[in-house]
Scaffold this active site. Structure first.
Site, PDB file in Angstrom:
ATOM      1  N   ASP A  72       0.818  -1.322  -0.071  1.00 54.77           N
ATOM      2  CA  ASP A  72      -0.063  -0.165  -0.051  1.00 54.77           C
ATOM      3  C   ASP A  72       0.902   1.336  -0.068  1.00 54.77           C
ATOM      4  OD1 ASP A  72      -2.270  -1.500  -0.033  1.00 54.77           O
ATOM      5  OD2 ASP A  72      -2.919  -0.850   1.812  1.00 54.77           O
ATOM      6  N   SER A 191      -7.413   2.836  13.446  1.00 51.30           N
ATOM      7  CA  SER A 191      -6.752   2.548  14.748  1.00 51.30           C
ATOM      8  C   SER A 191      -7.070   3.640  15.819  1.00 51.30           C
ATOM      9  CB  SER A 191      -5.162   2.623  14.520  1.00 51.30           C
ATOM     10  OG  SER A 191      -4.667   1.783  13.593  1.00 51.30           O
TER      11      SER A 191
END
Length: 296
Positions: A72, A191
């Site tokens: 990514d 997160s």
């Protein structure tokens, strides 16, 4: 898009510093040349291949396809560095990513499908991030995932003023603030307990990092909004980080403006793996992938 793709020029960009990515890029380039396509390579791979038959990749160049090999992070870097919108295909050489959904084992079957024109394009948004210094200077970045304002490791909690379209929203006392695209909602935003957004939604999400007041929650706003954050804390180490890859130091009363960038990122989809399939697999949500089947 169905039928012949009409591809003539393809660029292949490998993850910097990865011998495996460089090797795979060289092999893919030779495979494409045998199919009579013009191929450009990143400079490291070009030196490794040692051929004059290919050109160096130009971020401003016009290509029918750019293949990013690595993970990514590689795709994020290529997407931010592009000057114009070009279809991007991300190939993950490690674990399955949210952006680079094509596995190493799927590379050549996927390329065969693309060359046959059997693929679609997804438009993803970019953020324009402008920093207006109290001293008068200006710095700009582009973000594909997110722009993160956060305190340094040894710094105390910081104060941030947030306005949206010139309207005061809140004064945050927190470790920082994340401004994310829908694409980036599954990165740092997730997160920090931010929401998972479908990547095609026309919104921007603002998520505080460890806020002092628990009633301060993530906020989604239209992506047409102008988001401004002003640092109100003196003598603390504070950083702006873009996509986890580049950034700068922020000082007292510096103003960060985040808006939708005029350009879009075009991601190639050459298989039927959906965003929900990626969520289920990457986040280990369970399920067999077939509607109606029980979860084991």
């Amino acid at each position: 898009m169905l039928g012949g793709s009409g591809l003539k020029r393809v660029a292949v960009v490998a993850k910097p510093g990865s011998r495996e990515a460089t090797r795979v890029a060289g092999e893919l380039a030779e495979w494409l040349v045998r199919r009579e396509l013009q191929v450009s390579l990143d400079e490291t791979t070009l030196r490794a291949v040692g051929t004059k038959a290919m050109e160096a990749y130009d971020p401003a160049g016009r290509y029918g396809l750019v293949v990013a090999l690595g993970g990514d992070g590689t795709l994020l870097s290529v997407a931010r560095g592009r000057v114009g919108a070009v279809p991007l295909l991300g190939v993950n050489l490690g674990n399955l990513g949210f952006l680079t959904e094509v596995r190493r084992s799927e590379l050549y079957p996927t390329m065969v499908s693309i060359l046959a024109g059997n693929y679609t394009l997804e438009e993803r948004s970019l953020l324009q991030v402008d920093i207006y210094r109290q001293a008068g200077s200006q710095t700009s970045f582009r973000a594909f995932n997110d722009a993160v304002i956060a305190k340094g490791t040894r710094s105390r909690i910081i104060d941030l003023n947030l306005t949206v379209d010139s309207r005061l929203v809140a004064r945050y006392r927190a470790d920082g603030l994340i401004v994310s695209t829908p694409t980036g909602s599954t990165a740092y935003n997730l997160s920090a307990n931010g929401p998972i957004l479908h990547p095609l939604l026309p919104v921007t999400v603002i998520t505080p990092i460890c806020p002092h007041t628990l009633s301060i929650r993530p906020l989604a706003v239209p992506d047409s909004s102008s988001i401004e954050v002003i640092l109100e804390t003196k003598r603390e180490e504070v950083h702006l980080t873009v996509d986890g890859q580049e950034g700068t130091t922020i000082r007292y009363r510096d103003r960060i403006r985040v808006t939708r960038h005029a350009n879009r990122v075009l991601l190639v989809k050459a298989h039927d793996r959906s965003f929900y399939d990626s969520l289920r697999e990457k986040l280990r949500w369970g399920g067999l992938g077939t509607p109606g089947e029980p979860t084991p």
